[in-house]
Design an enzyme around this catalytic site. Structure first.
Site, PDB file in Angstrom:
ATOM      1  N   GLY A 404       0.822  -1.204   0.000  1.00  0.00           N
ATOM      2  CA  GLY A 404       0.000   0.000   0.000  1.00  0.00           C
ATOM      3  C   GLY A 404       0.853   1.249   0.000  1.00  0.00           C
ATOM      4  N   PRO A 405       0.234   2.398  -0.128  1.00  0.00           N
ATOM      5  CA  PRO A 405       0.983   3.662  -0.161  1.00  0.00           C
ATOM      6  C   PRO A 405       1.609   3.966   1.189  1.00  0.00           C
ATOM      7  CG  PRO A 405      -1.385   4.066  -0.147  1.00  0.00           C
ATOM      8  CD  PRO A 405      -1.223   2.600  -0.321  1.00  0.00           C
ATOM      9  N   PRO A 406       2.548   4.922   1.223  1.00  0.00           N
ATOM     10  CA  PRO A 406       3.201   5.255   2.496  1.00  0.00           C
ATOM     11  C   PRO A 406       2.207   5.836   3.502  1.00  0.00           C
ATOM     12  CG  PRO A 406       4.440   6.129   0.625  1.00  0.00           C
ATOM     13  CD  PRO A 406       3.127   5.659   0.081  1.00  0.00           C
ATOM     14  N   GLY A 407       2.463   5.546   4.781  1.00  0.00           N
ATOM     15  CA  GLY A 407       1.728   6.182   5.854  1.00  0.00           C
ATOM     16  C   GLY A 407       0.383   5.582   6.201  1.00  0.00           C
ATOM     17  N   GLY A 409      -0.024   2.574   7.749  1.00  0.00           N
ATOM     18  CA  GLY A 409       0.043   1.710   8.930  1.00  0.00           C
ATOM     19  C   GLY A 409       0.585   0.324   8.679  1.00  0.00           C
ATOM     20  N   SER A 726     -10.393   4.436 -17.547  1.00  0.00           N
ATOM     21  CA  SER A 726     -11.659   4.656 -16.844  1.00  0.00           C
ATOM     22  C   SER A 726     -12.353   5.947 -17.246  1.00  0.00           C
ATOM     23  CB  SER A 726     -11.417   4.658 -15.332  1.00  0.00           C
ATOM     24  OG  SER A 726     -10.562   5.712 -14.966  1.00  0.00           O
ATOM     25  N   LYS A 769     -12.629   6.682  -5.839  1.00  0.00           N
ATOM     26  CA  LYS A 769     -13.222   7.639  -6.773  1.00  0.00           C
ATOM     27  C   LYS A 769     -14.525   8.214  -6.221  1.00  0.00           C
ATOM     28  CE  LYS A 769     -11.258   5.522 -10.950  1.00  0.00           C
ATOM     29  NZ  LYS A 769     -11.554   4.754 -12.173  1.00  0.00           N
TER      30      LYS A 769
END
Length: 846
Positions: A404-407, A409, A726, A769
């Protein structure tokens, strides 16, 4: 002198090549490589080899001597770092002129002719030549050359000039001195100068021999001192003044208590026997002692007592982290399986115990014989081994990969998992690791060898079943030292890691009871075989509501404590936290949010410390006063319907948002213009929408002359690259609206991929989104029908207030997004249209 020739130049650093001498050369500079390539294209393979005046300077014409050697390339080997050459000097040469030729130097060279003596029968010349030969033989003997090799060289080279060049090439003299010998054309003068260098080098060797003798005499005295000290130790041991024997006995007892394999036991005993034979001051003794102490400190037998209470584990996970339900469920599932296995194992042992209790000791009721006792002990030992094997089998767990992205957890929840399970926690960061030895360690033959990070982590944990976090596993690198990700294949394979062998230990170590947790930001950076060994758990970005709860529960209390503020001194309202989240941060996690809250806390602490105020109650207006103007400006929904402007949705690792797609016709020749830093996929979506409108112009009520105009499609925020399929529905809606001059509804956002035939295909990132669009003020959505299941990921409060219409075709989507449009039996109808007068769209589904 002979006629001049043009040859590629090979400049040498700290080296001079003499005629009739063969020498290996390593070439790596670009200009030199090009010169070699040019030379090997010619049949003669000749080059002009010349020394540099200063080795540290670049090889330019001014930095090279004029005198050099015309040489021939005998052998050429291409390596990773350049070429390995074998050059044979042919004749002395003088560079008349240097010039640059396509990246390498070439020179116009004239051959320099030697000046032989007038007669070799001259007594003075003969004496000089003999002296040179004798001194050369003497120097060879002093440097350790075999006598037969020296005699063979002397017998082969009997021409004075060639012999002088051969000796000069082996002299340990500065480049300037050897260059002087090369430039000496007179054979007699060259012999004199070579003799001078020979005498000087022989004198240096004699001085070195004297120094060596003195050092050996001094070392002899030291060895005597070491011997006397050993005698003193023996006397001290007899008197009871030495504790070295006790230390060895203590180490031996630790090693004997270890539960290691037979192979490991053999290696440990062998090394301990070697240690007992060496003296304490021996270097080898220190290496062996360090190895044995490392083995003794590893957790071969120790295990943490696990907490398998699901309710307690769930409470701990909820205390430490808000949200992350998928991760918590996976951990609780793992604990549930462990609990069931333990329960089944206990029931099995109890059943076997009852069966054994029902059988008498022997038929006569007598005491067991010696043989019976021995058999019973053997059975008990085998039972202990079986129980330990069962414990190991049940201890093997999954290898989790948090992506997952940084920060968000990923790292912190691994620590919570260890606390919830009652296990020790170990973390190592793999970011930037480029050496296989970081994982497997160095072999003990190297000076300063040490175990790898895995074994060091196990020693730090002190148990054989910790939670082991491999942080930033996607940041592993590779170099000529090896690929660390390949070394991890054994570590992270449950079928192999029960016998992981570190290079330093050389003994198999069981990692099967370790719960490995890995973290990564980008799964595409991981090697396929490594990814195949892990169970991936994806972390999505937090919603604004989740960030608000995290700030209230964790971030604000942590910052108050860090800045010495009591809870009653600073009250931050929910609107103030929302203002910080939306106006000052744009991220998937909460790191920037915590930094901004820390800034707020510091400014309040300053006011309290300067007695400006005693308490602060912060609202959204106070946030601007403390943090300044907002730095993030999210998109807002359009205020009215417009022709050619559709509201699309996009998703990035930091969250979702709305994106406006604008289309406008203009006089031209029927060209399609695309701007806004669109990627290839978005450009293809635009072309597909343009082609669909052309193909169904009548059904969409678009005049054929309209396509003789140019159509310009633009996506605002032109500095930001955009791509992905998309935006297909939004592109098609904007195109049809612009061509048919019918407005698009501003209160509807749309997302979905569109095919050339008008089918709507599913896309990703639906949760992010929709949350971004709700934040922008839009509550109505058009989605692909295949994405309806993704709506279950939305928070309940969001699901309650939004209206989603699923579609399968572009005709259905246009009927929803264009003002005053309906869709009946495959026909797109506008106000006043009769179905029988309108052509059906090609994508009509019966």
């Amino acid at each position: 002198m002979t006629d001049a020739v043009t040859l590629p130049v090979i400049p040498l650093r700290d080296e001079v090549l003499f005629p009739n001498v063969t020498a290996p050369i390593a070439a790596g500079r670009p200009g030199t490589l090009k010169a070699i390539e040019a030379a090997i294209q010619e049949d003669a393979k000749q080059v002009f080899v010349v020394a540099q005046r200063e080795p540290q300077l670049e090889a330019t014409a001014d930095a090279l001597y004029t005198f050099g050697t015309i040489a021939r390339i005998e052998q050429l080997h291409r390596g990773l770092a350049g070429f390995q050459l074998l050059l044979t000097g042919e004749a002395r040469g003088i560079a008349v002129r240097y010039s640059d030729n396509d990246g390498y130097l070439q020179a116009v060279v004239r051959q320099a002719e030697e000046m032989p003596p007038l007669t070799t029968e001259d007594a003075a010349f003969a004496a000089l030549y003999r002296e040179v030969r004798q001194r050369s033989a003497e120097l060879g003997q002093k440097t350790g050359l075999p006598r037969d090799a020296i005699q063979r060289v002397l017998s082969v080279h009997d021409e004075p000039g060639r012999f002088a060049d051969l000796v000069a090439s082996y002299l340990e003299s500065p480049v300037s001195d050897r260059q002087n010998l090369l430039e000496t054309l007179s054979v007699e003068e060259r012999l004199r100068r070579v003799l001078l260098h020979l005498q000087r080098q022989i004198s240096v060797l004699d001085a070195q021999a004297d120094i060596k003798t003195q050092v050996q005499e001094e070392l002899g005295g030291r060895q005597r001192e070491v011997y006397l000290r050993e005698q003193l130790k023996a006397i001290q041991k007899e008197l009871g003044d030495s504790d070295s024997g006790e230390e060895l006995e203590e180490l031996k007892a630790k090693l004997d208590s270890l539960d290691i394999s037979a192979q490991g036991r053999k290696e440990v005993d062998r090394e301990f026997d070697r240690l007992s034979r060496f003296g304490r001051e021996s270097m080898e003794s220190q290496v062996i002692r360090t190895f044995l102490e490392t083995v003794a400190e590893l957790p071969w037998n120790e295990r943490s007592e696990e907490q398998l209470d699901l309710a307690s584990a769930s409470r701990i996970l909820d205390e430490d982290h808000y949200g992350l339900d998928d991760v918590k469920d996976r951990v609780l599932e793992f604990l549930a399986v462990r609990q069931l296995r333990q329960r089944r194992q206990q029931e099995k042992l109890e059943a076997e115990g009852e069966t054994g209790a029902a059988q008498p000791a022997n038929s006569a009721g007598e005491e067991p014989t010696t043989d019976e006792a021995t058999a019973s002990a053997k059975d008990q030992d085998e039972g202990d081994k079986a129980e330990d094997k069962a414990h190991t089998e049940k201890a093997a767990g999954p290898i989790l990969l948090f992506v997952g992205p940084p920060g968000v957890g990923k790292t912190s929840i691994a620590k919570s998992i260890a606390r919830a399970m009652g296990r020790e926690y170990v973390r190592i960061s793999l970011g930037g690791a480029r050496d296989e030895a970081d994982i497997r360690g160095h072999r003990r033959t190297y000076v300063g060898a040490m175990p790898g990070r895995i074994i060091n982590g196990m020693k730090q944990a002190g148990t054989r079943n910790p939670v082991f976090l491999l942080d930033e596993i996607d940041k592993l690198g590779a170099s000529f030292h090896g690929d660390p990700s390949s070394a991890l294949l054994e570590v992270l394979d449950p079928a192999q890691n029960d016998s992981f062998t570190d290079h330093y230990l050389g003994i198999p170590f069981d990692l099967s009871e370790v719960l490995f947790v890995c973290t990564a930001n980008f799964v595409q950076n991981l090697a396929g075989p490594l990814l195949d060994r892990m169970e991936m758990v994806e972390f999505s970005g937090y919603t604004e509501g989740e960030k608000l709860e995290i700030a209230k529960r964790y971030l604000v209390p942590r910052q108050l404590e860090a800045n010495a503020i009591e809870p009653e001194e600073l009250k931050i309202t929910d609107p103030a936290l929302s203002a910080v989240i939306t106006g000052y941060t744009r991220e998937a996690g909460v790191r920037q949010l915590e930094r901004e809250l820390g800034k707020v806390a510091r400014k309040v602490a300053r006011k309290i410390a300067s007695d400006e105020t005693e308490t602060v109650s912060l609202d959204d207006a106070g946030v601007r006063e403390l943090l300044g103007r907002p730095r993030v400006h999210p998109e807002k929904a359009a205020s009215s319907d417009q022709i050619g402007v559709a509201t699309g949705l996009y998703y990035t690792p930091v969250g979702g948002d709305v994106m406006f797609v604008e289309a406008e016709t203009m006089p031209g020749k029927g060209n399609l213009v695309l701007t806004g830093q669109l990627g290839d996929v978005m450009k293809e979506s635009a072309r597909a929408a343009w082609s669909y409108a052309k193909a169904h112009a009548a059904a969409l009520r678009i005049g054929t002359d309209t396509f003789e105009q140019d159509l310009h499609i633009h996506c605002p925020a032109g500095a930001i690259p955009k791509d992905g399929p998309s935006a297909g529905i939004a592109m098609a809606t904007a195109v049809v609206s612009s061509l048919s001059k019918r407005p698009v509804r501003h209160d509807i956002a749309m997302t979905g991929e569109v095919t050339l035939s008008g089918k709507v295909l599913p896309i990703g990132g639906v949760k992010e989104k929709i949350l971004g669009a709700v934040r922008a003020g839009i509550l109505k959505f058009v989605l692909p029908e295949a994405n309806v299941a993704d709506l279950e990921d939305l928070p309940d409060e969001v699901q309650a207030k939004i209206e989603v219409t699923p579609v399968q075709t572009l005709g259905e989507a246009l009927a929803l997004t264009l003002r005053d449009a309906t869709y009946q039996k495959g026909r797109l109808l506008f106000q006043g249209d009769r179905p029988e007068d309108v052509e059906p769209l090609g994508s009509y589904r019966h």
